[in-house]
Scaffold this motif. Structure first.
Motif, mmCIF file in Angstrom:
data_model
loop_
_atom_site.group_PDB
_atom_site.id
_atom_site.type_symbol
_atom_site.label_atom_id
_atom_site.label_comp_id
_atom_site.label_asym_id
_atom_site.label_seq_id
_atom_site.Cartn_x
_atom_site.Cartn_y
_atom_site.Cartn_z
ATOM 1 N N HIS A 205 0.848 -1.246 0.053
ATOM 2 C CA HIS A 205 -0.042 0.064 -0.135
ATOM 3 C C HIS A 205 0.837 1.137 0.117
ATOM 4 O O HIS A 205 0.567 2.350 -0.559
ATOM 5 C CB HIS A 205 -0.880 -0.093 0.971
ATOM 6 C CG HIS A 205 -1.645 -1.128 1.189
ATOM 7 N ND1 HIS A 205 -3.162 -1.105 0.366
ATOM 8 C CD2 HIS A 205 -1.738 -2.380 1.649
ATOM 9 C CE1 HIS A 205 -3.596 -2.277 0.463
ATOM 10 N NE2 HIS A 205 -2.970 -3.055 1.362
ATOM 11 N N TYR A 206 1.925 1.224 0.588
ATOM 12 C CA TYR A 206 2.990 2.376 0.745
ATOM 13 C C TYR A 206 3.446 2.513 -0.755
ATOM 14 O O TYR A 206 3.432 3.583 -1.380
ATOM 15 C CB TYR A 206 4.148 2.163 1.318
ATOM 16 C CG TYR A 206 3.983 2.242 3.003
ATOM 17 C CD1 TYR A 206 3.366 3.322 3.335
ATOM 18 C CD2 TYR A 206 4.464 1.151 3.755
ATOM 19 C CE1 TYR A 206 3.036 3.392 4.938
ATOM 20 C CE2 TYR A 206 4.425 1.223 5.093
ATOM 21 C CZ TYR A 206 3.662 2.327 5.662
ATOM 22 O OH TYR A 206 3.365 2.447 6.938
ATOM 23 N N ALA B 50 -5.494 -9.058 8.675
ATOM 24 C CA ALA B 50 -5.034 -8.889 7.282
ATOM 25 C C ALA B 50 -5.244 -7.178 6.817
ATOM 26 O O ALA B 50 -4.610 -6.772 6.007
ATOM 27 C CB ALA B 50 -5.895 -9.586 6.159
ATOM 28 N N CYS B 51 -6.018 -6.654 7.621
ATOM 29 C CA CYS B 51 -6.347 -5.406 7.173
ATOM 30 C C CYS B 51 -5.067 -4.362 7.464
ATOM 31 O O CYS B 51 -4.336 -4.385 8.568
ATOM 32 C CB CYS B 51 -7.490 -4.708 8.249
ATOM 33 S SG CYS B 51 -7.696 -2.851 7.781
ATOM 34 N N PRO B 52 -4.584 -3.642 6.274
ATOM 35 C CA PRO B 52 -3.196 -2.766 6.564
ATOM 36 C C PRO B 52 -3.389 -1.866 7.442
ATOM 37 O O PRO B 52 -2.369 -1.367 7.839
ATOM 38 C CB PRO B 52 -3.019 -2.454 5.165
ATOM 39 C CG PRO B 52 -4.446 -2.528 4.136
ATOM 40 C CD PRO B 52 -4.954 -3.554 5.025
ATOM 41 N N THR B 53 -4.690 -1.175 7.708
ATOM 42 C CA THR B 53 -4.844 -0.132 8.466
ATOM 43 C C THR B 53 -5.429 -0.296 9.895
ATOM 44 O O THR B 53 -5.953 0.875 10.461
ATOM 45 C CB THR B 53 -5.411 0.918 7.624
ATOM 46 O OG1 THR B 53 -6.830 0.681 7.270
ATOM 47 C CG2 THR B 53 -4.809 1.493 6.517
ATOM 48 N N PRO B 176 -2.741 13.244 4.773
ATOM 49 C CA PRO B 176 -2.678 12.864 6.071
ATOM 50 C C PRO B 176 -2.268 14.098 7.032
ATOM 51 O O PRO B 176 -2.291 13.886 8.065
ATOM 52 C CB PRO B 176 -1.588 11.670 6.372
ATOM 53 C CG PRO B 176 -0.632 11.667 5.237
ATOM 54 C CD PRO B 176 -1.610 12.309 4.006
ATOM 55 N N VAL B 177 -1.891 15.134 6.550
ATOM 56 C CA VAL B 177 -1.420 16.274 7.135
ATOM 57 C C VAL B 177 -0.427 16.196 7.687
ATOM 58 O O VAL B 177 0.100 15.711 8.848
ATOM 59 C CB VAL B 177 -2.415 16.801 8.079
ATOM 60 C CG1 VAL B 177 -1.962 18.411 8.780
ATOM 61 C CG2 VAL B 177 -3.939 17.133 7.504
ATOM 62 N N GLY B 202 -10.834 11.561 1.505
ATOM 63 C CA GLY B 202 -10.024 10.142 1.447
ATOM 64 C C GLY B 202 -9.467 9.790 2.721
ATOM 65 O O GLY B 202 -9.577 10.355 3.719
ATOM 66 N N ALA B 203 -9.175 8.497 2.753
ATOM 67 C CA ALA B 203 -8.584 7.738 3.890
ATOM 68 C C ALA B 203 -7.728 8.664 4.719
ATOM 69 O O ALA B 203 -7.678 8.746 6.131
ATOM 70 C CB ALA B 203 -8.162 6.270 3.543
ATOM 71 N N CYS B 204 -6.663 9.236 3.854
ATOM 72 C CA CYS B 204 -5.634 9.850 4.502
ATOM 73 C C CYS B 204 -6.117 11.101 5.264
ATOM 74 O O CYS B 204 -5.624 11.248 6.335
ATOM 75 C CB CYS B 204 -4.483 10.428 3.418
ATOM 76 S SG CYS B 204 -3.551 9.120 2.763
ATOM 77 N N ALA B 205 -6.873 11.872 4.825
ATOM 78 C CA ALA B 205 -7.314 12.967 5.282
ATOM 79 C C ALA B 205 -8.227 12.771 6.462
ATOM 80 O O ALA B 205 -8.668 13.408 7.365
ATOM 81 C CB ALA B 205 -8.230 13.853 4.184
ATOM 82 N N ILE B 206 -8.796 11.623 6.513
ATOM 83 C CA ILE B 206 -9.733 11.253 7.607
ATOM 84 C C ILE B 206 -8.996 10.668 8.780
ATOM 85 O O ILE B 206 -9.308 10.874 9.922
ATOM 86 C CB ILE B 206 -10.810 10.270 7.019
ATOM 87 C CG1 ILE B 206 -11.641 10.874 5.755
ATOM 88 C CG2 ILE B 206 -11.835 9.990 8.476
ATOM 89 C CD1 ILE B 206 -12.856 9.915 5.239
ATOM 90 N N SER B 207 -8.172 9.748 8.571
ATOM 91 C CA SER B 207 -7.346 9.021 9.695
ATOM 92 C C SER B 207 -5.929 8.779 9.315
ATOM 93 O O SER B 207 -5.354 8.567 10.351
ATOM 94 C CB SER B 207 -8.127 7.659 9.752
ATOM 95 O OG SER B 207 -7.467 6.921 8.487
ATOM 96 N N GLY B 208 -5.519 9.337 8.397
ATOM 97 C CA GLY B 208 -3.919 9.126 7.945
ATOM 98 C C GLY B 208 -3.673 8.018 6.879
ATOM 99 O O GLY B 208 -2.700 7.991 6.356
ATOM 100 N N GLY B 209 -4.824 7.076 6.987
ATOM 101 C CA GLY B 209 -4.825 6.303 5.717
ATOM 102 C C GLY B 209 -3.773 5.065 6.036
ATOM 103 O O GLY B 209 -3.243 4.627 7.046
ATOM 104 N N PRO B 210 -2.956 5.069 4.962
ATOM 105 C CA PRO B 210 -1.624 4.119 4.922
ATOM 106 C C PRO B 210 -0.677 4.634 5.939
ATOM 107 O O PRO B 210 0.078 3.853 6.307
ATOM 108 C CB PRO B 210 -1.320 3.879 3.373
ATOM 109 C CG PRO B 210 -2.388 4.497 2.747
ATOM 110 C CD PRO B 210 -2.930 5.350 3.539
ATOM 111 N N TYR B 211 -0.685 5.931 6.096
ATOM 112 C CA TYR B 211 0.339 6.769 7.236
ATOM 113 C C TYR B 211 -0.138 6.986 8.532
ATOM 114 O O TYR B 211 0.643 7.436 9.110
ATOM 115 C CB TYR B 211 0.738 7.866 6.248
ATOM 116 C CG TYR B 211 1.030 7.571 4.658
ATOM 117 C CD1 TYR B 211 2.253 7.051 4.812
ATOM 118 C CD2 TYR B 211 0.203 7.683 3.767
ATOM 119 C CE1 TYR B 211 2.841 6.624 3.216
ATOM 120 C CE2 TYR B 211 0.661 7.416 2.512
ATOM 121 C CZ TYR B 211 1.836 6.870 2.266
ATOM 122 O OH TYR B 211 2.155 6.470 1.061
ATOM 123 N N LEU B 212 -1.248 6.257 8.541
ATOM 124 C CA LEU B 212 -1.783 6.399 10.060
ATOM 125 C C LEU B 212 -0.783 5.878 11.042
ATOM 126 O O LEU B 212 0.046 4.831 10.940
ATOM 127 C CB LEU B 212 -2.853 5.271 10.285
ATOM 128 C CG LEU B 212 -3.656 5.065 11.447
ATOM 129 C CD1 LEU B 212 -4.991 5.709 11.288
ATOM 130 C CD2 LEU B 212 -3.725 3.724 11.952
#
Lengths: 507, 257
Positions: A205-206, B50-53, B176-177, B202-212
């Protein structure tokens, strides 16, 4: 012949790290300069932490004529003699090494932060900041032209359009730009750091979000690293479909880019239709995997989805329809005098600048440099299927636009051929665990240019380091050169003609 | 000139019929997840693992997914041996609160309701937005941009992306800010005249997404500014973003496509 001291390998062929020669830093320097003087390109130069407190520099060079890669390392402490004065394509790599590892490349003519990130190793701050002082994005010494009637224009990080952030500083005399300095880092998310210790469930995903418009390209490069290090043999059908997806990504982005260039010279017919047609290509990718950007498609071992005959037939029909409209709309550009007047001789980068700066992809090919990973270091389906290299000589906005148009046409033919002759068989096999103590370089020609991923494993087969070089890393310097002597009002047009990634650079 | 007119005629009218007709989505589109906890085997947490986030919670007898973290990949679906998770083709995902994004098996998603009273009177017919990408990967940005093309023609709903926060009624934030965009985002927000709204896409702007969880990012827009509309996805489909905007403006009623 000091280049001969470097280990030789090829795209996607792993090496035991023990077989990579660890040279004295002076020897590594001579070897890199020797190889570069023979025409090798510097693909990557980066640091990896090694025995207590030290840093092992890794240099990766590409010999495009021999489809060969050369790799060498050297251990450094606090400083080493910079390569940049003799090898300009090292300039950003060495700034990056200074920023990440607090190692000073001595004699670097332009030593400034790259991403305004905290160093991963304590030591003397190469940028003269006080101990414990956090880097602040955009705060650095800018090159400044002094004199009467010279003025400075600062733009960004937040821009007028829906676009990623970056800071641009122009030194101007009236309308004329003497110098443009580009300061990025606003998008820095720490991707390379987070990949260390993987592969894990987030790794792919990265890769997919390194630069979201290059999801297929970066995910493919990542998978090539993982598959090579695990000796996973990807089925032929998956390789062919990855080729389809990579070229669809190119088609979508080039078509969108040509429309945006038309928009920047206020030529609405092409702007309007290419804005729509870009989506038609994205929707072809979505037909395969459900997502317009190809998320969830490329996975270690192959692909997460397959196509059946009916879907292939529908894709071919939609591809042909989209290409008819793209041709109809893009060719207007070349027939319209007002467009050509703005495109031609604007933002010229000479081949004499492009080559030493190590430009790649469309930006390099538009200066007459025949560089294309698909031909020079083929991997996957490109080992079997040939796609002609598209080149133009003039180095201006027109050349960058025209090369993209040539590539659109060739990619469409390529996608059609692949879809009509897809090999049978599975699209995915389980990916094996990674070999310990190994290094692998994977190159993929993304739509902007060369994507380079370098994976190094530790003794447990986890990533000890992971280096990503997006084509934008090389090519932002090309944009700065293109602006020299240009009117500042041409900046948006020049910028769009390079169409570079901010997050791909910032990582 | 003649060729341009010919081209124009051949290209024809290309704006989608939505919202009068249902959106055209790909057959394999991954929209709103469908959860069936009755299929879960005791002690199985394959989806969670399995969930990446870390979007999924599957304690005994329960199954819940945080759409704010969900990347809409198929990792959980592929991991589940029982078929307890699937993606529907429902593109409607936007909510007014962060909590509403927690979708539990057996419950439906509480979609965004329209702005209230005075804000609706002020912005319901004309909404100008300034977009700020704060670490976005250009996925969300691209599909926000698409809304302004002839395909979606955002202008017909009275919504427009504008060049300056001073001209805007609100911000549309992606990414993700990052720490490096934190100050710029704050300053841009402060430059928007009140009353103002914020939309996180988007997931990033809501929670950080993959960058959480990364120290380089702040875990989404709400960490910096108050958010009025959350649009999940990685990236959200343009129809999902449009649906959220139209719901916020009260332009879609119940039973909308």
């Amino acid at each position: 012949m000091s280049a001969g001291k470097l280990a030789r390998t090829r795209n996607g062929v792993p090496l035991p790290r023990a077989s990579v020669p660890r040279l004295d830093v002076g020897e590594l320097r001579r070897a890199v300069l020797d190889a570069a003087s023979r025409g090798d390109r510097l693909v990557a130069l980066f640091g990896v932490p090694c025995e207590p407190g030290r840093v092992e520099l890794h240099a990766v060079l590409a010999d495009d004529s021999e489809a060969t890669l050369r790799v060498g390392t050297a251990v450094v402490d606090e400083a080493y003699p910079a390569l940049t004065p003799e090898c300009p394509q090292a300039h950003l790599f060495e700034r990056e090494i200074a920023e990440q590892w607090s190692v000073v490349p001595e004699g670097h003519p332009w030593l400034k932060p790259v991403r305004f990130a905290r160093p991963a190793r304590s030591g003397r701050d190469p940028f003269g900041r006080k101990e414990g002082e956090a880097p602040v994005a955009g705060v650095m010494d800018y090159y400044r032209v002094e004199g009467n009637e010279v003025h400075e224009v600062a733009v960004g990080p937040v821009h007028a359009g829906v676009i990623e952030p970056g800071h641009f500083r122009f030194q101007c005399h009236g309308e004329q730009v003497f110098h443009l300095e580009i300061s990025l880092g606003y998008q820095h998310r720490g991707v390379e750091r987070a990949l260390v210790g993987g592969p894990d469930k987030r790794s792919v995903h990265y890769a997919e979000t390194l630069a979201g418009d290059t999801t297929i390209g970066h995910a493919t490069a990542y998978c090539h690293v993982v598959e090579a290090l695990g000796q996973t043999r990807v089925p032929a059908r998956a390789q062919a479909l990855r080729g389809v997806a990579l070229e669809l990504e190119r088609l979508a982005n080039h078509t969108g880019g040509l429309g945006a260039l038309a928009n920047d010279v206020a030529f609405q017919p092409t702007a309007a239709s290419c804005g729509r047609l870009r989506g038609d290509f994205l929707n072809l990718t979505a037909a395969v995997c459900g997502n317009r950007f190809g998320r969830d498609l490329v996975r270690p071992g192959g692909l997460s989805s397959d196509v059946d005959e009916a879907l292939v037939a529908r894709m071919l029909e939609r591809l042909d329809a989209a290409m008819r409209d793209v041709r109809d709309s893009v060719e207007l550009l070349w027939d319209t005098a007002s467009v050509q007047a703005r495109f031609e001789a604007t933002g010229i980068v000479s081949v004499d600048d492009a080559e030493p700066l190590g430009l790649v992809g469309v930006a390099a090919r538009a200066c007459g440099l025949e560089r294309d990973v698909r031909r020079d270091h083929p991997s996957g389906v490109f080992r079997l299927a040939y796609i002609p290299v598209s080149v133009w000589q003039t180095g201006d906005v027109f050349a960058r636009a025209y090369v993209r148009w040539l590539e659109v046409q060739r990619s469409a033919v390529f996608v059609r051929d692949l879809l009509e002759s897809l090999p049978a068989g599975p699209t995915r096999v389980p990916a094996a665990a990674l070999a310990p103590g190994s290094l692998c370089v994977a190159l993929v020609e993304g739509w902007r240019g060369e994507l380079a991923h370098v994976g190094l494993t530790d003794e447990a087969g986890r990533f000890a380091a992971y280096k990503v070089v997006d084509p934008s890393f090389h090519n932002w310097s090309g944009l700065a050169m293109a602006l020299r002597g240009q009117d500042i009002s041409d900046f948006p047009l020049c910028n769009k003609s390079f169409d570079l990634s901010y997050c791909g650079f910032d990582l | 000139m003649f060729r341009i007119l010919e081209n124009r005629l051949r290209q024809g009218h290309r704006t989608v019929a939505y919202p009068d007709a249902p959106p055209e989505l790909p057959a394999r589109f991954r929209g709103l997840p469908v959860l069936d906890a009755t299929r879960c085997e005791d002690g199985c947490r394959a989806c969670e693992e399995a969930c990446p986030t870390g979007a999924i919670r599957a304690p005994a007898g329960e199954l819940a997914i945080d759409l704010g973290r969900c990347l809409f990949c198929s990792d959980c679906v592929q991991a589940c041996p029982q078929g307890a998770l699937a993606h529907s083709r429902d593109h409607r995902l936007a909510t007014r609160t962060r909590d509403a994004l927690s979708l539990r098996a057996g419950h439906s998603l509480e979609l965004a309701r329209a702005l209230d009273g005075e804000l609706h009177r002020l912005l319901g017919r004309s909404l100008k937005l300034r977009q700020v990408s704060a670490g976005g990967c250009n996925g969300c940005e691209s599909d926000v941009n698409v809304l302004s093309t002839i395909v979606f023609d955002l202008g017909r709903f009275g919504v427009q992306m504008v060049a300056s926060p001073r001209h805007a009624d609100g911000l549309l934030i992606t990414g993700p800010v990052t720490e490096n965009m934190h100050l710029a985002l704050r300053k841009t927000y402060d430059a928007v005249p009140e009353p103002r709204i914020v939309i996180a896409v988007g997931a990033c702007a809501i929670s950080g997404g993959p960058y959480l969880g990364h120290p380089e990012v702040h875990g989404g827009a709400a960490a910096v500014v108050p958010v009025d509309l959350f649009v999940p996805g990685c990236p959200p489909h343009p129809y999902t973003i449009l649906d959220g905007l139209l719901r916020l403006l009260g332009k879609l009623g119940r039973g909308a496509p």
